[in-house]
Design a protein around this motif. Sequence first.
Motif, short mmCIF file in Angstrom:
data_model
loop_
_atom_site.label_atom_id
_atom_site.label_comp_id
_atom_site.label_asym_id
_atom_site.label_seq_id
_atom_site.Cartn_x
_atom_site.Cartn_y
_atom_site.Cartn_z
N LYS A 1 0.86 -1.19 0.00
CA LYS A 1 0.00 0.00 0.00
C LYS A 1 0.89 1.24 0.00
O LYS A 1 1.29 1.75 1.04
CB LYS A 1 -0.92 -0.02 1.22
CG LYS A 1 -1.89 -1.19 1.22
CD LYS A 1 -2.76 -1.20 2.48
CE LYS A 1 -3.70 -2.40 2.49
NZ LYS A 1 -4.53 -2.46 3.72
N TYR A 2 1.24 1.71 -1.20
CA TYR A 2 2.16 2.83 -1.34
C TYR A 2 1.45 4.17 -1.15
O TYR A 2 0.24 4.27 -1.39
CB TYR A 2 2.79 2.79 -2.74
CG TYR A 2 3.52 1.51 -3.06
CD1 TYR A 2 4.30 0.85 -2.11
CD2 TYR A 2 3.45 0.95 -4.34
CE1 TYR A 2 4.96 -0.32 -2.41
CE2 TYR A 2 4.12 -0.23 -4.65
CZ TYR A 2 4.87 -0.86 -3.68
OH TYR A 2 5.54 -2.02 -3.99
N PRO A 3 2.21 5.18 -0.71
CA PRO A 3 3.64 5.14 -0.42
C PRO A 3 3.90 4.74 1.03
O PRO A 3 3.10 5.00 1.92
CB PRO A 3 4.06 6.59 -0.65
CG PRO A 3 2.87 7.38 -0.21
CD PRO A 3 1.67 6.57 -0.63
N SER B 1 13.31 2.52 3.68
CA SER B 1 13.80 1.17 3.95
C SER B 1 12.72 0.11 3.82
O SER B 1 13.00 -1.06 3.54
CB SER B 1 14.42 1.11 5.35
OG SER B 1 13.46 1.44 6.34
N THR B 2 11.46 0.49 4.00
CA THR B 2 10.36 -0.48 3.95
C THR B 2 10.24 -1.13 2.58
O THR B 2 9.80 -2.27 2.47
CB THR B 2 9.03 0.19 4.35
OG1 THR B 2 9.19 0.84 5.61
CG2 THR B 2 7.90 -0.81 4.44
N TYR B 3 10.62 -0.42 1.54
CA TYR B 3 10.49 -0.97 0.19
C TYR B 3 11.44 -2.14 -0.05
O TYR B 3 11.19 -2.97 -0.93
CB TYR B 3 10.78 0.12 -0.85
CG TYR B 3 9.75 1.22 -0.91
CD1 TYR B 3 8.65 1.12 -1.76
CD2 TYR B 3 9.88 2.37 -0.14
CE1 TYR B 3 7.70 2.14 -1.84
CE2 TYR B 3 8.94 3.38 -0.20
CZ TYR B 3 7.86 3.27 -1.04
OH TYR B 3 6.93 4.28 -1.11
N GLY B 4 12.55 -2.21 0.68
CA GLY B 4 13.50 -3.30 0.49
C GLY B 4 14.31 -3.21 -0.78
O GLY B 4 14.77 -4.23 -1.31
N PHE B 5 14.51 -2.00 -1.30
CA PHE B 5 15.29 -1.83 -2.53
C PHE B 5 16.76 -2.20 -2.34
O PHE B 5 17.41 -2.66 -3.28
CB PHE B 5 15.24 -0.37 -3.01
CG PHE B 5 13.88 0.13 -3.38
CD1 PHE B 5 13.00 -0.65 -4.11
CD2 PHE B 5 13.47 1.42 -3.02
CE1 PHE B 5 11.75 -0.17 -4.47
CE2 PHE B 5 12.23 1.90 -3.37
CZ PHE B 5 11.36 1.11 -4.09
N LEU C 1 9.31 7.33 -8.44
CA LEU C 1 8.17 7.41 -9.36
C LEU C 1 7.55 6.03 -9.37
O LEU C 1 8.19 5.05 -9.78
CB LEU C 1 8.62 7.81 -10.77
CG LEU C 1 8.69 9.29 -11.12
CD1 LEU C 1 9.10 9.47 -12.57
CD2 LEU C 1 7.35 9.98 -10.88
N ILE C 2 6.33 5.93 -8.88
CA ILE C 2 5.67 4.65 -8.78
C ILE C 2 4.52 4.59 -9.78
O ILE C 2 3.66 5.48 -9.81
CB ILE C 2 5.13 4.42 -7.35
CG1 ILE C 2 6.27 4.51 -6.34
CG2 ILE C 2 4.42 3.07 -7.25
CD1 ILE C 2 5.84 4.29 -4.90
#
Length: 361
Positions: free
Chosen positions: A42-44, A49-53, A135-136
Amino acid sequence: MNWKACALAALAALSLLASCGKNEEKAQASASPLPEEAPDGKYPYKRLSTYGFFEGELKALYPAEEVVFYKPASSLFTDYALKSRFVSVPAGEKASISGQQIDFPTGTILIKNFYYPADFRKPEGERRIIETRLLIHEADGWQAYPYLWNEEQTEAVLKVVGAETEVKFVDANGKDQIINYLVPNKNQCKSCHNQSETMAPIGVKIQHLNHALDYGAAKENQLAHWQEKGILEGFEGSEAYPAMINYEDPSQSITDRAMAYLDINCSHCHSAGGPASTSGLFLTFDQSDPLKLGINKTPVAAGKGAGSFTFDVAPGKPDESILTYRMRSTEVGVAMPELGRTTIHEEGVELIRAWIQSLPQ
């Protein structure tokens, strides 16, 4: 002082102490870290860090397996900030090439990190990351989200209202510099990422990516690399598509370098689908119409942005051209681009001056 006065003073001191304690608790509460959050899609997210990129220490920006590094041939000037860029395409999905465009599936995230080396003479040394812009590609189109890094370089937090921060560094000439760096707010992002009134990426067009990168074991065209990684389909080889050069490459012609510079810095507005289309000034890398390039063209409605000059580009006369006049300014209403910089790109100005100087009168 009598005992009553002493008692009153003691009570006042206790009251002040209690008040300070409450204020300190309030300050600590307001400065408390963000609560942990789950990567639920459920972005953003509030935390980068939550994205795990990235794996390991966040500031190292070491990409996870599914995150792919990319680099456009030329880079947009942003107050001399350096950038590292990555793309994350959802598992099982692929971007596709349609004509001269790359279409990304819903769920794709473009990641751009802005940073400054402490010393530009040692660009691989100590650095400070200022912001990360995402940019999502959501179900209803692209959305922009800016994240501001903390001083400890351990986390970046969503900052939809934008921010301003002071940045200090030593430039390539060994001089100390201070910049008041502006992180745009979410709404300002669309000012540049605007194609036909729709949010759109800038630096992931085919012409920007159709060149080779060093991947360690070998150099490879990055679009071919994307296809091998399984995140792109339809790429038919580098010769089948246009390609831009790096405007910083002195071995290239002055015209090609100037067109590359104008394309990456100006064409997102100054193009047929851009917000400055009514200006009649179209500054894409493949533009060949002299009038659309501004040569001997009077501005449509530049106002004070024209200064005392007549033509957007006066051939052979860079110091009488509106284009370089606006590039040399930081004044609101005169400076171009309107957003994204608070300083003058001296090298860029000199490049465009040299191109205008080379034009026959």
